[in-house]
Scaffold this motif. Sequence first.
Motif, PDB file in Angstrom:
ATOM      1  N   ALA A  87       0.842  -1.203   0.000  1.00 50.64           N
ATOM      2  CA  ALA A  87       0.000   0.000   0.000  1.00 50.64           C
ATOM      3  C   ALA A  87       0.873   1.248   0.000  1.00 50.64           C
ATOM      4  O   ALA A  87       0.594   2.213  -0.716  1.00 50.64           O
ATOM      5  CB  ALA A  87      -0.933  -0.006   1.207  1.00 50.64           C
ATOM      6  N   TYR A  88       1.954   1.217   0.772  1.00 54.94           N
ATOM      7  CA  TYR A  88       2.876   2.356   0.795  1.00 54.94           C
ATOM      8  C   TYR A  88       3.548   2.540  -0.562  1.00 54.94           C
ATOM      9  O   TYR A  88       3.698   3.664  -1.038  1.00 54.94           O
ATOM     10  CB  TYR A  88       3.923   2.174   1.897  1.00 54.94           C
ATOM     11  N   ARG A  89       3.941   1.452  -1.192  1.00 57.13           N
ATOM     12  CA  ARG A  89       4.555   1.546  -2.525  1.00 57.13           C
ATOM     13  C   ARG A  89       3.578   2.178  -3.523  1.00 57.13           C
ATOM     14  O   ARG A  89       3.963   3.028  -4.328  1.00 57.13           O
ATOM     15  CB  ARG A  89       4.994   0.163  -3.018  1.00 57.13           C
ATOM     16  N   ILE A  90       2.329   1.759  -3.481  1.00 65.26           N
ATOM     17  CA  ILE A  90       1.314   2.331  -4.377  1.00 65.26           C
ATOM     18  C   ILE A  90       1.113   3.798  -4.044  1.00 65.26           C
ATOM     19  O   ILE A  90       1.051   4.650  -4.935  1.00 65.26           O
ATOM     20  CB  ILE A  90      -0.012   1.533  -4.279  1.00 65.26           C
ATOM     21  N   HIS A  91       1.042   4.114  -2.755  1.00 67.39           N
ATOM     22  CA  HIS A  91       0.879   5.495  -2.290  1.00 67.39           C
ATOM     23  C   HIS A  91       1.995   6.395  -2.826  1.00 67.39           C
ATOM     24  O   HIS A  91       1.735   7.491  -3.329  1.00 67.39           O
ATOM     25  CB  HIS A  91       0.864   5.510  -0.752  1.00 67.39           C
ATOM     26  N   THR A  92       3.245   5.936  -2.712  1.00 61.91           N
ATOM     27  CA  THR A  92       4.372   6.769  -3.153  1.00 61.91           C
ATOM     28  C   THR A  92       4.450   6.889  -4.672  1.00 61.91           C
ATOM     29  O   THR A  92       5.086   7.807  -5.176  1.00 61.91           O
ATOM     30  CB  THR A  92       5.721   6.256  -2.599  1.00 61.91           C
ATOM     31  N   SER A  93       3.787   5.976  -5.389  1.00 61.53           N
ATOM     32  CA  SER A  93       3.764   6.078  -6.849  1.00 61.53           C
ATOM     33  C   SER A  93       2.776   7.147  -7.311  1.00 61.53           C
ATOM     34  O   SER A  93       2.765   7.522  -8.484  1.00 61.53           O
ATOM     35  CB  SER A  93       3.395   4.734  -7.483  1.00 61.53           C
ATOM     36  N   GLY A  94       1.933   7.594  -6.385  1.00 57.82           N
ATOM     37  CA  GLY A  94       0.937   8.613  -6.721  1.00 57.82           C
ATOM     38  C   GLY A  94      -0.394   8.038  -7.169  1.00 57.82           C
ATOM     39  O   GLY A  94      -1.342   8.782  -7.407  1.00 57.82           O
ATOM     40  N   ALA A  95      -0.485   6.729  -7.284  1.00 62.49           N
ATOM     41  CA  ALA A  95      -1.740   6.090  -7.704  1.00 62.49           C
ATOM     42  C   ALA A  95      -2.684   5.951  -6.510  1.00 62.49           C
ATOM     43  O   ALA A  95      -2.250   5.945  -5.356  1.00 62.49           O
ATOM     44  CB  ALA A  95      -1.450   4.718  -8.298  1.00 62.49           C
ATOM     45  N   ASP A  96      -3.964   5.850  -6.812  1.00 63.55           N
ATOM     46  CA  ASP A  96      -4.943   5.576  -5.770  1.00 63.55           C
ATOM     47  C   ASP A  96      -4.767   4.152  -5.279  1.00 63.55           C
ATOM     48  O   ASP A  96      -4.541   3.233  -6.068  1.00 63.55           O
ATOM     49  CB  ASP A  96      -6.375   5.738  -6.303  1.00 63.55           C
ATOM     50  N   ILE A  97      -4.911   3.961  -3.979  1.00 69.33           N
ATOM     51  CA  ILE A  97      -4.838   2.623  -3.414  1.00 69.33           C
ATOM     52  C   ILE A  97      -6.257   2.091  -3.331  1.00 69.33           C
ATOM     53  O   ILE A  97      -7.101   2.652  -2.649  1.00 69.33           O
ATOM     54  CB  ILE A  97      -4.205   2.630  -2.005  1.00 69.33           C
ATOM     55  N   ARG A  98      -6.514   1.024  -4.061  1.00 69.14           N
ATOM     56  CA  ARG A  98      -7.821   0.385  -4.061  1.00 69.14           C
ATOM     57  C   ARG A  98      -7.626  -1.100  -3.772  1.00 69.14           C
ATOM     58  O   ARG A  98      -6.544  -1.644  -3.967  1.00 69.14           O
ATOM     59  CB  ARG A  98      -8.517   0.579  -5.400  1.00 69.14           C
TER      60      ARG A  98
END
Length: 143
Positions: free
Chosen positions: A35-46
Amino acid sequence: MSQIKQDKKFYTLKGYALLEANAITSSMEDYLEMAYRIHTSGADIRIGTLAESLNVKPSSATKMVSNLKKEGLVSFEKYGHIKLTSAGIELGKYLVFRHETLHKFLCYINQSQNELEQVEKIEHFINIETVMNIKRLLDSLAY
């Protein structure tokens, strides 16, 4: 029969785990790290994105996100976006740091490019002091 020093207490892996007061499990760490990796990529976490990234079923991801929410690491409403709390961001940042440090270390000592499987198998059983010492060692090797 061999003598074992009385000041040393040996436990099984499960025994050591029971001695720790961690509320977050290894699986929860994996989900929070992703979730943190997705968060730092700027994408929405779903849920779907998280499930796909970890190669699990959406129902498994939903259950785990609920557990992370109970621990105050994420906020989440059904069918909505997952948002990391400040505690979730702080722990997620460390989990990625730990993962990357161990990966670099294992690649270095094994002279390989990819030690992902080994990292996944050991990262939950290593304490922060050891991770920091490995990082210092890598820095001193100018890796």
